[in-house]
Motif scaffolding. Structure first.
Motif, PDB file in Angstrom:
ATOM      1  N   ASP B  60       1.056   7.874   0.175  1.00 32.50           N
ATOM      2  CA  ASP B  60       1.189   8.591  -1.099  1.00 32.50           C
ATOM      3  C   ASP B  60       1.183  10.078  -0.759  1.00 32.50           C
ATOM      4  O   ASP B  60       0.126  10.665  -0.530  1.00 32.50           O
ATOM      5  CB  ASP B  60       0.024   8.225  -2.017  1.00 32.50           C
ATOM      6  CG  ASP B  60       0.021   9.033  -3.305  1.00 32.50           C
ATOM      7  OD1 ASP B  60       0.941   9.845  -3.502  1.00 32.50           O
ATOM      8  OD2 ASP B  60      -0.910   8.843  -4.113  1.00 32.50           O
ATOM      9  N   SER B  62       1.117  12.906  -1.988  1.00 38.55           N
ATOM     10  CA  SER B  62       0.762  13.871  -3.029  1.00 38.55           C
ATOM     11  C   SER B  62      -0.660  14.359  -2.788  1.00 38.55           C
ATOM     12  O   SER B  62      -1.385  14.667  -3.726  1.00 38.55           O
ATOM     13  CB  SER B  62       0.878  13.212  -4.408  1.00 38.55           C
ATOM     14  OG  SER B  62      -0.036  12.144  -4.526  1.00 38.55           O
ATOM     15  N   VAL B  68       2.036  15.374   2.208  1.00 42.45           N
ATOM     16  CA  VAL B  68       2.677  16.040   1.083  1.00 42.45           C
ATOM     17  C   VAL B  68       4.179  16.092   1.337  1.00 42.45           C
ATOM     18  O   VAL B  68       4.627  16.161   2.479  1.00 42.45           O
ATOM     19  CB  VAL B  68       2.046  17.436   0.857  1.00 42.45           C
ATOM     20  CG1 VAL B  68       2.343  18.373   2.002  1.00 42.45           C
ATOM     21  CG2 VAL B  68       2.467  18.035  -0.462  1.00 42.45           C
ATOM     22  N   ILE B  97       7.257   5.557   4.092  1.00 46.86           N
ATOM     23  CA  ILE B  97       7.683   5.128   2.761  1.00 46.86           C
ATOM     24  C   ILE B  97       6.736   5.791   1.774  1.00 46.86           C
ATOM     25  O   ILE B  97       5.550   5.468   1.722  1.00 46.86           O
ATOM     26  CB  ILE B  97       7.617   3.597   2.622  1.00 46.86           C
ATOM     27  CG1 ILE B  97       8.441   2.941   3.737  1.00 46.86           C
ATOM     28  CG2 ILE B  97       8.115   3.159   1.257  1.00 46.86           C
ATOM     29  CD1 ILE B  97       8.098   1.493   3.963  1.00 46.86           C
ATOM     30  N   MET B  99       5.130   6.482  -1.663  1.00 45.89           N
ATOM     31  CA  MET B  99       4.955   5.736  -2.915  1.00 45.89           C
ATOM     32  C   MET B  99       3.679   6.208  -3.601  1.00 45.89           C
ATOM     33  O   MET B  99       2.854   6.903  -2.999  1.00 45.89           O
ATOM     34  CB  MET B  99       4.888   4.237  -2.618  1.00 45.89           C
ATOM     35  CG  MET B  99       3.754   3.836  -1.703  1.00 45.89           C
ATOM     36  SD  MET B  99       3.769   2.076  -1.320  1.00 45.89           S
ATOM     37  CE  MET B  99       5.098   1.984  -0.156  1.00 45.89           C
ATOM     38  N   GLY B 100       3.514   5.819  -4.860  1.00 42.36           N
ATOM     39  CA  GLY B 100       2.308   6.185  -5.588  1.00 42.36           C
ATOM     40  C   GLY B 100       1.115   5.387  -5.087  1.00 42.36           C
ATOM     41  O   GLY B 100       1.275   4.290  -4.526  1.00 42.36           O
ATOM     42  N   TYR B 101      -0.072   5.919  -5.321  1.00 42.67           N
ATOM     43  CA  TYR B 101      -1.285   5.252  -4.849  1.00 42.67           C
ATOM     44  C   TYR B 101      -1.375   3.823  -5.388  1.00 42.67           C
ATOM     45  O   TYR B 101      -1.755   2.900  -4.656  1.00 42.67           O
ATOM     46  CB  TYR B 101      -2.515   6.053  -5.279  1.00 42.67           C
ATOM     47  CG  TYR B 101      -3.804   5.405  -4.875  1.00 42.67           C
ATOM     48  CD1 TYR B 101      -4.351   5.641  -3.614  1.00 42.67           C
ATOM     49  CD2 TYR B 101      -4.465   4.526  -5.723  1.00 42.67           C
ATOM     50  CE1 TYR B 101      -5.522   5.020  -3.221  1.00 42.67           C
ATOM     51  CE2 TYR B 101      -5.638   3.900  -5.337  1.00 42.67           C
ATOM     52  CZ  TYR B 101      -6.168   4.157  -4.089  1.00 42.67           C
ATOM     53  OH  TYR B 101      -7.322   3.529  -3.706  1.00 42.67           O
ATOM     54  N   ASP B 102      -1.003   3.639  -6.660  1.00 38.95           N
ATOM     55  CA  ASP B 102      -1.136   2.318  -7.296  1.00 38.95           C
ATOM     56  C   ASP B 102      -0.386   1.226  -6.549  1.00 38.95           C
ATOM     57  O   ASP B 102      -0.763   0.058  -6.612  1.00 38.95           O
ATOM     58  CB  ASP B 102      -0.594   2.363  -8.738  1.00 38.95           C
ATOM     59  CG  ASP B 102      -1.507   3.140  -9.660  1.00 38.95           C
ATOM     60  OD1 ASP B 102      -2.620   3.475  -9.237  1.00 38.95           O
ATOM     61  OD2 ASP B 102      -1.092   3.410 -10.805  1.00 38.95           O
ATOM     62  N   GLY B 103       0.696   1.605  -5.877  1.00 39.64           N
ATOM     63  CA  GLY B 103       1.520   0.596  -5.233  1.00 39.64           C
ATOM     64  C   GLY B 103       1.211   0.360  -3.771  1.00 39.64           C
ATOM     65  O   GLY B 103       1.829  -0.503  -3.137  1.00 39.64           O
ATOM     66  N   LEU B 104       0.270   1.101  -3.208  1.00 36.68           N
ATOM     67  CA  LEU B 104       0.058   1.045  -1.757  1.00 36.68           C
ATOM     68  C   LEU B 104      -0.349  -0.353  -1.286  1.00 36.68           C
ATOM     69  O   LEU B 104       0.262  -0.926  -0.387  1.00 36.68           O
ATOM     70  CB  LEU B 104      -1.002   2.062  -1.343  1.00 36.68           C
ATOM     71  CG  LEU B 104      -0.559   3.532  -1.346  1.00 36.68           C
ATOM     72  CD1 LEU B 104      -1.759   4.453  -1.095  1.00 36.68           C
ATOM     73  CD2 LEU B 104       0.515   3.794  -0.300  1.00 36.68           C
ATOM     74  N   ASP B 106      -0.270  -3.242  -2.832  1.00 36.68           N
ATOM     75  CA  ASP B 106       0.738  -4.266  -3.121  1.00 36.68           C
ATOM     76  C   ASP B 106       1.884  -4.191  -2.109  1.00 36.68           C
ATOM     77  O   ASP B 106       2.512  -5.197  -1.802  1.00 36.68           O
ATOM     78  CB  ASP B 106       1.297  -4.085  -4.539  1.00 36.68           C
ATOM     79  CG  ASP B 106       0.552  -4.947  -5.549  1.00 36.68           C
ATOM     80  OD1 ASP B 106      -0.451  -5.580  -5.158  1.00 36.68           O
ATOM     81  OD2 ASP B 106       0.961  -4.987  -6.724  1.00 36.68           O
ATOM     82  N   ALA B 107       2.158  -2.994  -1.590  1.00 36.00           N
ATOM     83  CA  ALA B 107       3.224  -2.843  -0.602  1.00 36.00           C
ATOM     84  C   ALA B 107       2.863  -3.598   0.680  1.00 36.00           C
ATOM     85  O   ALA B 107       3.738  -4.178   1.334  1.00 36.00           O
ATOM     86  CB  ALA B 107       3.462  -1.369  -0.300  1.00 36.00           C
ATOM     87  N   GLN B 112       6.219  -4.667   2.322  1.00 35.75           N
ATOM     88  CA  GLN B 112       7.060  -3.479   2.236  1.00 35.75           C
ATOM     89  C   GLN B 112       6.618  -2.433   3.249  1.00 35.75           C
ATOM     90  O   GLN B 112       7.341  -1.483   3.517  1.00 35.75           O
ATOM     91  CB  GLN B 112       6.969  -2.853   0.835  1.00 35.75           C
ATOM     92  CG  GLN B 112       7.375  -3.788  -0.283  1.00 35.75           C
ATOM     93  CD  GLN B 112       8.881  -3.986  -0.322  1.00 35.75           C
ATOM     94  OE1 GLN B 112       9.634  -3.040  -0.255  1.00 35.75           O
ATOM     95  NE2 GLN B 112       9.309  -5.222  -0.420  1.00 35.75           N
TER      96      GLN B 112
END
Lengths: 399, 272
Positions: B60, B62, B68, B97, B99-104, B106-107, B112
């Motif tokens: 992530d 961000s 970053v 890759i 991605m947002g924290y929420d998806g880490l 699950d990836a 993924q």
């Protein structure tokens, strides 16, 4: 025979006869039993007299995270604190995977608990439905040793629902709507389907979501014609067409309408975050900020849905010290309160403005913790105290 | 026939043991079964350590200074450099890759990504879906004070002035200690930098801030130092797919080697 008393009687271990061992084991077991009784019991969650919410801000609403809460008193305490904050509505997630882990076998205990305590505190419940049980997903683990070894290789996630199982999800929606017909008036069908990970790590599909919404809507209305069905909130994102990670929420909503979504929802759920912008910052298609609601509203109006309300089911600012989309704690307070004043003055179509999130059962140990109003051990963050004062019409000086 | 005749006293221990065994199986059967399965029975993993011939890193971006996005898709930061160094050790290319924290997590589950280098705290609730390496950084709360003041921990702050940033973990932790000490004077500032500036200006005796804020401030300012003891611990680790033991071992080995030869310290010093 292993349990023959003669064999045990002659047995000696470490020089001691079995009888001595037996007495020792018996005494140790007795001590263990007594110690177990000495453990303090969890606080009991007894329903008190029905409460009512006192507030000067009717838009105020909190998203809670109670479904994973093991101890009932924590559910009760959380909801008490929502009421004391001055919010009269909660949004809570009721996962299909938890409630129907086997086809047709419903486990309502936790949902019952949450709704019972919410009603006792005088809170209205907006229920978000989603999360697919293993039996409704491809490559589902069917139990046994294979399930114990879960995690090796690719697996489908809890957000993966293929079209063959839409009727199963619709049946769950109907069961939920029927069970809580007198206590839950609002259902949200799915969450942020414009993100790949919320769509089971597949390419997102507005038409696919509309097909799901259509079946869920019909099932919900058949079970409880009075229930208000909310179309899923979309994640605010600028992901372009063709991105494997998601699709711009404005484009997605437009395509939902083109796929014929309009007859299948009574209101739209919206997620809008301020990120680093103050609440009054101008909206724009390439900007993610609080007033993105207005762009979403414009799409609704363009498709003849001006009479449908919006429920903002997630909003807020984050005050993590290092996340690039966060503000400082003081700004978070000012912007959050400012968002209510802005919505009240300029967004008559917004019925509720819910904050993400009251509290997590356990810390995420990353910046999402800085969206919370309470710590997992119920310590109020400053945002809680200031929003509470605002909802009570009290003035508190900021530092 | 009475129960005493059917079950003479001499058989009760055996019955008791059987009941205890049954209760134990009910209470602890699943984890024990899992341990036996994973340790002795499970066939060797069929998947190679890196099935795509590269290290696919979920991040992530961000979260400076760990990761970053510079704006043109290029990622920079401590986690980015660390992942590159680990990939070098494994002699494989790395692909990030974002991605947002929420998806880490699950990836990882959806294959993924092979590993997450994303300033992740070790989360006991995630152990069923991720395998964490040894920590590579501690971002916990630390005291910053002038050297030689005798302040090594919050116990030494009784009767003294403690600067914190309003609404942060340091603020909450200070309030907790306020109840333990006789007289802790908490001074609240709008930012961590303002709290640290207050210590340098003599308005406060120490500041309680997270280790990242402290290290970033100390890069540009003299006169203050970190107390030797962390007040809270907040370790960061790499997460890999829970079933990919080979990759977990390889990254752990690589991290240990990077720590041993000073590369890890150099990467941390580059960003903090």
């Amino acid at each position: 025979m292993i349990f023959s008393p003669r064999i045990w009687g002659e047995l000696r271990l470490a020089g001691l006869p079995w009888r001595a061992w037996r007495a020792l084991i018996f005494r140790l077991a007795l001590v263990a039993l007594l110690l177990a009784f000495l453990r303090p019991a969890s606080p009991r969650a007894i329903l008190g007299p029905p409460q009512t919410v006192q507030t000067t801000q009717p838009l105020l609403c909190m998203h809670t995270r109670l479904i994973d809460e093991v101890e009932e008193w924590k559910i009760q305490r959380s909801l008490q604190l929502v009421r004391e904050l001055g919010a009269d509505t909660i949004v809570e997630f009721f996962p299909w995977a938890y409630i129907e882990p086997q086809p047709g076998a419903f486990h309502w205990e936790q949902a019952d608990r949450i709704i019972r305590h919410a009603r006792n505190q005088g809170l209205q419940v907006i229920a978000r439905l989603g999360y697919v049980p293993a039996w409704a997903r491809p490559e589902a683990q069917t139990g046994g040793l294979a399930a114990l070894d879960a995690g090796r290789g690719a697996d489908t996630t809890l957000n993966y629902l293929d079209e063959a199982h839409y009727p199963d999800f619709a049946r769950y929606v109907a069961a939920f709507a029927a069970r809580y017909a007198d206590s839950v008036g609002y259902l949200i069908i799915w969450n942020e389907p414009n993100l790949a990970f919320e769509w089971g790590y597949r390419m997102v599909s507005p038409a696919g979501y509309v097909a799901l919404l259509q079946q869920a809507y019909a099932a919900a209305k058949a079970a409880n014609p009075a229930v208000v069905v909310l179309a899923a909130p979309l994640a605010p994102t600028l992901e372009p067409d063709g991105s494997p990670w998601g699709l711009n929420d404005l484009i997605y909503l437009e395509r939902m309408y083109r796929a014929g979504a309009a007859p299948y929802f009574d209101a739209l759920a919206v997620h809008t975050y301020g990120f680093t912008f103050p609440p009054e910052a101008e909206p724009g298609p390439e900007i993610l900020n609080f007033r993105r609601i207005e762009l979403i509203r414009a799409i609704m109006e363009a498709h003849g849905d001006a009479d449908k309300p919006i429920y903002v089911t997630e909003s807020g600012w984050n005050d993590h010290p290092r996340w690039t989309k966060a503000v400082r704690p003081l700004q978070r307070i000012q912007y959050t309160i400012g968002s209510y004043e802005w919505a009240e003055a300029n967004m008559p179509y917004v019925e509720k403005l819910c904050q993400w999130v009251l509290r997590y059962p356990a810390p995420t140990r990353s910046y999402p913790d800085n969206f919370t109003f309470l710590t997992p051990d119920f310590r109020p963050r400053p945002i809680y105290e200031y929003v509470q004062a605002y909802a009570q019409g009290r003035e508190i000086a900021l530092p | 026939m009475s129960i005493r005749q059917r079950l003479p006293l001499s058989r009760w221990p055996a019955i008791g043991l059987a009941v205890l065994a049954l209760a134990g199986a009910l209470l602890f059967g699943r984890p024990v079964l899992r341990w036996v399965w994973v340790t002795f029975i499970r066939p060797p993993a069929e998947k190679p350590m890196l099935p795509y011939g590269e290290l696919r890193v979920g991040v992530d971006a961000s979260y400076p200074p760990f990761a970053v996005d510079t704006g043109n898709g290029q990622l920079i930061g401590l986690d980015i450099d660390l992942a590159r160094a680990v990939a070098d050790r494994l002699s494989v290319p790395v692909r990030f890759i974002n991605m947002g924290y929420d998806g880490l997590y699950d990836a990882l589950r959806a294959d993924q990504a092979d590993a997450l280098f994303s300033a992740l705290r070790i989360d006991p609730l995630r152990l069923h879906e991720a395998r964490y390496t040894a920590p590579y950084f501690d971002a916990g709360q630390v005291l910053v004070r002038p050297p030689d003041t005798g302040i090594d921990s919050l116990k030494d702050m009784d009767g003294r002035r403690l600067a914190v940033e309003f609404g942060t973990e340091g603020d909450l932790e200070a309030r907790r200690w306020e109840r333990r000490l006789h007289a802790l004077n908490i001074l609240v500032y709008e930012t961590a930098a303002a709290a640290l500036d207050a210590v340098r200006a003599g308005e406060a005796d120490a500041a309680l801030v997270d280790a990242i804020s402290a290290r970033l401030w100390l890069r540009d300012h003299d006169g203050l130092a970190l107390a030797p003891e962390y007040v809270t611990s907040d370790p960061y680790a790499v997460a890999v797919q829970v079933g990919n033991v080979k990759l977990w071992e390889a990254i752990n080995t690589a991290l240990a080697a990077l720590a041993e030869d000073g590369t890890l310290d150099a990467i941390i010093a580059r960003w903090l």
